[in-house]
Design a protein around this motif. Sequence first.
Motif, PDB file in Angstrom:
ATOM      1  N   SER A 182       0.827  -1.209   0.000  1.00  0.00           N
ATOM      2  CA  SER A 182       0.000   0.000   0.000  1.00  0.00           C
ATOM      3  C   SER A 182       0.863   1.262   0.000  1.00  0.00           C
ATOM      4  O   SER A 182       0.485   2.281  -0.585  1.00  0.00           O
ATOM      5  CB  SER A 182      -0.928  -0.009   1.214  1.00  0.00           C
ATOM      6  OG  SER A 182      -0.171  -0.121   2.406  1.00  0.00           O
ATOM      7  N   SER A 183       2.026   1.216   0.620  1.00  0.00           N
ATOM      8  CA  SER A 183       2.932   2.373   0.633  1.00  0.00           C
ATOM      9  C   SER A 183       3.840   2.420  -0.588  1.00  0.00           C
ATOM     10  O   SER A 183       4.579   3.387  -0.764  1.00  0.00           O
ATOM     11  CB  SER A 183       3.774   2.351   1.909  1.00  0.00           C
ATOM     12  OG  SER A 183       4.596   1.196   1.937  1.00  0.00           O
ATOM     13  N   GLN A 184       3.839   1.363  -1.405  1.00  0.00           N
ATOM     14  CA  GLN A 184       4.692   1.218  -2.585  1.00  0.00           C
ATOM     15  C   GLN A 184       6.176   1.178  -2.223  1.00  0.00           C
ATOM     16  O   GLN A 184       7.031   1.408  -3.083  1.00  0.00           O
ATOM     17  CB  GLN A 184       4.424   2.322  -3.609  1.00  0.00           C
ATOM     18  CG  GLN A 184       3.017   2.300  -4.180  1.00  0.00           C
ATOM     19  CD  GLN A 184       2.798   3.308  -5.279  1.00  0.00           C
ATOM     20  OE1 GLN A 184       1.675   3.645  -5.615  1.00  0.00           O
ATOM     21  NE2 GLN A 184       3.875   3.811  -5.863  1.00  0.00           N
ATOM     22  N   GLU A 185       6.468   0.883  -0.973  1.00  0.00           N
ATOM     23  CA  GLU A 185       7.866   0.758  -0.554  1.00  0.00           C
ATOM     24  C   GLU A 185       8.316  -0.691  -0.516  1.00  0.00           C
ATOM     25  O   GLU A 185       9.511  -0.955  -0.355  1.00  0.00           O
ATOM     26  CB  GLU A 185       8.058   1.392   0.830  1.00  0.00           C
ATOM     27  CG  GLU A 185       7.810   2.894   0.842  1.00  0.00           C
ATOM     28  CD  GLU A 185       8.006   3.492   2.225  1.00  0.00           C
ATOM     29  OE1 GLU A 185       8.279   2.711   3.160  1.00  0.00           O
ATOM     30  OE2 GLU A 185       7.884   4.726   2.362  1.00  0.00           O
ATOM     31  N   GLU A 186       7.382  -1.633  -0.621  1.00  0.00           N
ATOM     32  CA  GLU A 186       7.728  -3.050  -0.687  1.00  0.00           C
ATOM     33  C   GLU A 186       7.080  -3.660  -1.918  1.00  0.00           C
ATOM     34  O   GLU A 186       6.047  -3.195  -2.404  1.00  0.00           O
ATOM     35  CB  GLU A 186       7.243  -3.813   0.558  1.00  0.00           C
ATOM     36  CG  GLU A 186       7.923  -3.430   1.853  1.00  0.00           C
ATOM     37  CD  GLU A 186       7.162  -2.332   2.570  1.00  0.00           C
ATOM     38  OE1 GLU A 186       5.965  -2.139   2.253  1.00  0.00           O
ATOM     39  OE2 GLU A 186       7.755  -1.639   3.418  1.00  0.00           O
ATOM     40  N   ILE A 187       7.691  -4.723  -2.395  1.00  0.00           N
ATOM     41  CA  ILE A 187       7.159  -5.513  -3.504  1.00  0.00           C
ATOM     42  C   ILE A 187       7.194  -6.974  -3.078  1.00  0.00           C
ATOM     43  O   ILE A 187       8.188  -7.437  -2.491  1.00  0.00           O
ATOM     44  CB  ILE A 187       7.989  -5.304  -4.796  1.00  0.00           C
ATOM     45  CG1 ILE A 187       7.785  -3.888  -5.338  1.00  0.00           C
ATOM     46  CG2 ILE A 187       7.596  -6.332  -5.861  1.00  0.00           C
ATOM     47  CD1 ILE A 187       8.642  -3.572  -6.549  1.00  0.00           C
ATOM     48  N   TYR A 188       6.110  -7.677  -3.349  1.00  0.00           N
ATOM     49  CA  TYR A 188       6.026  -9.106  -3.036  1.00  0.00           C
ATOM     50  C   TYR A 188       5.898  -9.877  -4.342  1.00  0.00           C
ATOM     51  O   TYR A 188       5.110  -9.517  -5.223  1.00  0.00           O
ATOM     52  CB  TYR A 188       4.815  -9.401  -2.152  1.00  0.00           C
ATOM     53  CG  TYR A 188       4.853  -8.689  -0.824  1.00  0.00           C
ATOM     54  CD1 TYR A 188       5.638  -9.159   0.227  1.00  0.00           C
ATOM     55  CD2 TYR A 188       4.097  -7.536  -0.613  1.00  0.00           C
ATOM     56  CE1 TYR A 188       5.668  -8.502   1.450  1.00  0.00           C
ATOM     57  CE2 TYR A 188       4.117  -6.882   0.607  1.00  0.00           C
ATOM     58  CZ  TYR A 188       4.903  -7.367   1.630  1.00  0.00           C
ATOM     59  OH  TYR A 188       4.934  -6.718   2.839  1.00  0.00           O
ATOM     60  N   THR A 189       6.684 -10.947  -4.459  1.00  0.00           N
ATOM     61  CA  THR A 189       6.633 -11.814  -5.637  1.00  0.00           C
ATOM     62  C   THR A 189       6.461 -13.251  -5.183  1.00  0.00           C
ATOM     63  O   THR A 189       7.007 -13.670  -4.166  1.00  0.00           O
ATOM     64  CB  THR A 189       7.918 -11.693  -6.478  1.00  0.00           C
ATOM     65  OG1 THR A 189       9.053 -11.996  -5.654  1.00  0.00           O
ATOM     66  CG2 THR A 189       8.071 -10.297  -7.046  1.00  0.00           C
ATOM     67  N   VAL A 190       5.665 -14.010  -5.950  1.00  0.00           N
ATOM     68  CA  VAL A 190       5.378 -15.413  -5.651  1.00  0.00           C
ATOM     69  C   VAL A 190       5.670 -16.226  -6.900  1.00  0.00           C
ATOM     70  O   VAL A 190       5.284 -15.843  -8.011  1.00  0.00           O
ATOM     71  CB  VAL A 190       3.908 -15.607  -5.221  1.00  0.00           C
ATOM     72  CG1 VAL A 190       3.590 -17.090  -5.052  1.00  0.00           C
ATOM     73  CG2 VAL A 190       3.630 -14.869  -3.929  1.00  0.00           C
ATOM     74  N   SER A 191       6.366 -17.353  -6.726  1.00  0.00           N
ATOM     75  CA  SER A 191       6.682 -18.239  -7.844  1.00  0.00           C
ATOM     76  C   SER A 191       5.929 -19.553  -7.699  1.00  0.00           C
ATOM     77  O   SER A 191       5.357 -19.855  -6.645  1.00  0.00           O
ATOM     78  CB  SER A 191       8.187 -18.500  -7.924  1.00  0.00           C
ATOM     79  OG  SER A 191       8.642 -19.108  -6.733  1.00  0.00           O
ATOM     80  N   GLN A 192       5.944 -20.351  -8.748  1.00  0.00           N
ATOM     81  CA  GLN A 192       5.161 -21.580  -8.770  1.00  0.00           C
ATOM     82  C   GLN A 192       5.677 -22.636  -7.800  1.00  0.00           C
ATOM     83  O   GLN A 192       4.919 -23.529  -7.403  1.00  0.00           O
ATOM     84  CB  GLN A 192       5.151 -22.156 -10.188  1.00  0.00           C
ATOM     85  CG  GLN A 192       4.424 -21.285 -11.194  1.00  0.00           C
ATOM     86  CD  GLN A 192       4.468 -21.851 -12.594  1.00  0.00           C
ATOM     87  OE1 GLN A 192       5.046 -22.915 -12.822  1.00  0.00           O
ATOM     88  NE2 GLN A 192       3.843 -21.155 -13.534  1.00  0.00           N
ATOM     89  N   ASP A 193       6.944 -22.561  -7.413  1.00  0.00           N
ATOM     90  CA  ASP A 193       7.484 -23.552  -6.484  1.00  0.00           C
ATOM     91  C   ASP A 193       7.180 -23.237  -5.032  1.00  0.00           C
ATOM     92  O   ASP A 193       7.674 -23.919  -4.135  1.00  0.00           O
ATOM     93  CB  ASP A 193       8.992 -23.697  -6.681  1.00  0.00           C
ATOM     94  CG  ASP A 193       9.722 -22.378  -6.481  1.00  0.00           C
ATOM     95  OD1 ASP A 193       9.044 -21.347  -6.311  1.00  0.00           O
ATOM     96  OD2 ASP A 193      10.969 -22.384  -6.492  1.00  0.00           O
ATOM     97  N   GLY A 194       6.378 -22.188  -4.760  1.00  0.00           N
ATOM     98  CA  GLY A 194       5.959 -21.894  -3.399  1.00  0.00           C
ATOM     99  C   GLY A 194       6.874 -20.944  -2.659  1.00  0.00           C
ATOM    100  O   GLY A 194       6.870 -20.945  -1.423  1.00  0.00           O
ATOM    101  N   ALA A 195       7.642 -20.112  -3.355  1.00  0.00           N
ATOM    102  CA  ALA A 195       8.541 -19.150  -2.713  1.00  0.00           C
ATOM    103  C   ALA A 195       7.918 -17.761  -2.763  1.00  0.00           C
ATOM    104  O   ALA A 195       7.391 -17.336  -3.802  1.00  0.00           O
ATOM    105  CB  ALA A 195       9.892 -19.137  -3.406  1.00  0.00           C
ATOM    106  N   LEU A 196       7.954 -17.059  -1.614  1.00  0.00           N
ATOM    107  CA  LEU A 196       7.460 -15.692  -1.503  1.00  0.00           C
ATOM    108  C   LEU A 196       8.617 -14.796  -1.106  1.00  0.00           C
ATOM    109  O   LEU A 196       9.239 -15.008  -0.049  1.00  0.00           O
ATOM    110  CB  LEU A 196       6.336 -15.609  -0.470  1.00  0.00           C
ATOM    111  CG  LEU A 196       5.896 -14.207  -0.052  1.00  0.00           C
ATOM    112  CD1 LEU A 196       5.259 -13.466  -1.216  1.00  0.00           C
ATOM    113  CD2 LEU A 196       4.944 -14.269   1.131  1.00  0.00           C
ATOM    114  N   PHE A 197       8.947 -13.808  -1.940  1.00  0.00           N
ATOM    115  CA  PHE A 197      10.055 -12.888  -1.670  1.00  0.00           C
ATOM    116  C   PHE A 197       9.485 -11.499  -1.393  1.00  0.00           C
ATOM    117  O   PHE A 197       8.544 -11.055  -2.053  1.00  0.00           O
ATOM    118  CB  PHE A 197      11.016 -12.802  -2.855  1.00  0.00           C
ATOM    119  CG  PHE A 197      11.820 -14.055  -3.076  1.00  0.00           C
ATOM    120  CD1 PHE A 197      11.747 -15.123  -2.197  1.00  0.00           C
ATOM    121  CD2 PHE A 197      12.668 -14.170  -4.171  1.00  0.00           C
ATOM    122  CE1 PHE A 197      12.485 -16.277  -2.405  1.00  0.00           C
ATOM    123  CE2 PHE A 197      13.410 -15.311  -4.387  1.00  0.00           C
ATOM    124  CZ  PHE A 197      13.315 -16.377  -3.500  1.00  0.00           C
TER     125      PHE A 197
END
Length: 896
Positions: free
Chosen positions: A205-220
């Motif tokens: 919401s603050s645009q200071e973080e980005i979250y990415t999810v891949s098909q192998d179940g990893a969340l960065f």
Amino acid sequence: MKTEFKFCNLLGTVYCKGNLLFTPDGTCLISPVGNRVTVFDLVNNKSYTLPFSHRRNIAHLALNPRGNLLLSIDEDGRAILTNVPWRLALYHFSFKTPVSALAFSPSGRHFAVGIGRLIEVWHTPSTPNENTEDGLEFAPFVRHRVYAGHYDTVQKLEWSSDSRFFLSAAKDLTARIWSLDPEEDFIPTTLAGHREGLTGAWFSSSQEEIYTVSQDGALFQWNFTQRPTKHGDLDLAETEEAPSQWRIVQRHYFMQNNTRVKCAAFHAGSNLLVAGFSNGLFGLYELPEFNMIHTLSISQNDIDFVTMNKSGEWLAFGASKLGQLLVWEWQSESYILKQQGHFDTLNALVYSPDGQRIITTADDGKIKVWDTQSGFCVMTFIEHSSGVTACEFAKRGNVLFTSSFDGSVRAWDLIRYRNFRTFTAPTRLSFSSVAVDPSGEVVCAGSLDSFDIHIWSVQTGQLLDQLSGHEGPVASLAFAPSGDTIVSGSWDHTVRIWSIFGRTQTSEPIQLQADILHIAFRPDSKQVAASTLDGQLAFWSVSEASQEAGLDGRRDVSGGRKISDRRIAANVAGTKFFNCIAYSTDGTCVIAGGNSKYICLYNVQSGTLLKKFTVSVNLSLDGTQEFLNSRNLTEAGPRGLINSQGEASDLEDRIDRTLPGATRGDLSTRKTRPEVRVPAVAFSPTGRAFCAASTEGLLVFSLDNALQFDPFDLDLDITPASTITAVQSKDYLLALVMAFRLSERPLIRRVYEKIPVADISLVVKNLPTVYLARLLRFVVQETDESPHLEFNLRWIEALLSAHGSYLKDNAGGFASELRIVQKAVVKIQADLARLADDNVYTLDYLLAQPAPTSANGINGKGGKHMTLLIDRDGSEELDMDDEWKGLGDDDGEDVG
């Protein structure tokens, strides 16, 4: 009979493939159902299907922030821009190639499209006088910019809240940050680190973080921070500031064994992430701490798509394997919507006698009850262990009878929703047809294995008799509406008329030229229609056993070629006959459907074709093409028959789990190239609609389409402003007539509700009879939608009192209107009876309370009182003070 039937709704299918959308207010869910779009109103418990259709199955949907423009794109990249409130298709456009991702910007001025490994941003088409001087636009779709940089297909697009930047997640294991317009000191950034293709990427919401999810179940989790300094860079760090860049600050893993992340959605306002897995499980997590809130299994197969509404309270899931659609409220852990269509071929359908419900049966062994008003499935019966072949209602009572390949005929109580009787034969048979006596006392069934007709008593469940005479399988049965005879059609080229209630059970054979496929009785029981394998429709008199009319429907029903056919559509074999026929309510017309994309409406007396209805134009189905396209032919054969599954990039997609040689019963094969066919058709008891069971679902065609602008006898002086002026000057009859001429429902409702109750009878008495049918239909529709119960009943009473003789003399022209009036009155009576039953014990309890002990009716300590007054005629009247909350004695205890 009127023939202007228009498509109004699609039942039986709730989700096929593609993405789901919530409207901006969060109350409606938009779902792609094949090549159409259905809107589910979750608050008012209704659903409707938009009238437009694509030439292929829809792959992507996007809704602008205002919620009035819907952009739908099919598998070939063809797009339709639709005005949702008015249900109008505004523009058609083609992106030339398949689209892999689609998203509107929060400002609504642009939308981004993923086309392969490229991203294109387009301007949203606007109203003509916003950007153009002359008020006209030649090309509404204008491309803003093309972005290149990914090395594989773009999977997901997500905009920032200020619409200046957007994220793209692709199969090349990276996510990238792009700017809409060139920004100072901004360089497109690549976020790399995942080991498999990305499912999604989102801004916080603050645009200071980005979250990415891949098909192998990893969340960065990515933050824009400085590069951490090493020991050798201490001197550099003191004198010179280290550069800032996007870096991984947290790594989380879903830890679901042997599963993959199929879809994910993120709600920035509440920092909630929901992920759907390939085993039918989904998980709800709170970020950035990655706290697991819920996990729930909702399907046995992949969850194809998940989304959240604007408030983040409702989660919507779609599973295409079994056609499941689910809306779940995670805070209360309750279902808002839980729907599933048939996942195998539909076999039969029937309307309930009151027209409120439609029952469908299919090869999956399930019987579903659909509500015609809401469009939702209200009940599913799963007792049959094999395909259900036929269904029939008893004309009196809420009793349904079904036949199945499992060797049983079952009777269902549709009030308590239970199976109360099961009928079986002495030997194991596969029943293919069923017929019920109008009184509901006797049920008959025919089989493909035995040539006899079995008759059971509904009261005792005993087998009463077996009628012998046919020399081939019995394909269809029908009881006369009068209940005295039964007609059977067989593959031995004969139709037999049986008098099963007579002292001698004789049959009158009628010889035809080909196998009988379906038979139907005219509502007056004097004529029977038969469809044969050679494409003929024959109409026979029941009393004389002589043919009264006949018509050849081979040229009418044939149409649409399969992908493997080497003939033109007009010469394709297997489509030149009707599988099902049904009489209209007045008996003047018959509707018929077969193994083609056309439904034909005939006039029985003249034998002429009144109208042809197209079932589907979806090229994803087999049998909808009219012409051969040489571009789709290769050296190995038609392009659509070449299996390219082994060329998929993911191992899971390359594995072929289909059964060799199976074309029916194997779900994966059916979903690939299903054939268009119409196994059943039925007219509504009101005569205002008919329903057709097709490969795509349950198609409802109706004469009542409120959103179509249908002006009636217009004049230049008739405008909404002049109508309102007539209402204000209390010229109610003129205002009502003008509103009906404009045929705009909000205006008619406004005039209708302004008419005083005392003037209703006078207005109705002087109403021209040409507006009588329209006013009757309008008042009946108001009984369902408005809370003014007595007001609407006063209108119905006045209409029937003032124009009763005219309606009686012209009963044929007003048959459908009188039926819907009767249905509305019966529904009101049932609702009031149920309301009285719910409150009877409360009223008995209040009336049984003792009277106050003091003389003035005030008990003890307070002004809280309840007096029971006895009227002069001896009736009791309950009088409660506004402040009264309960009865108490002098000690403050409840009197009980």
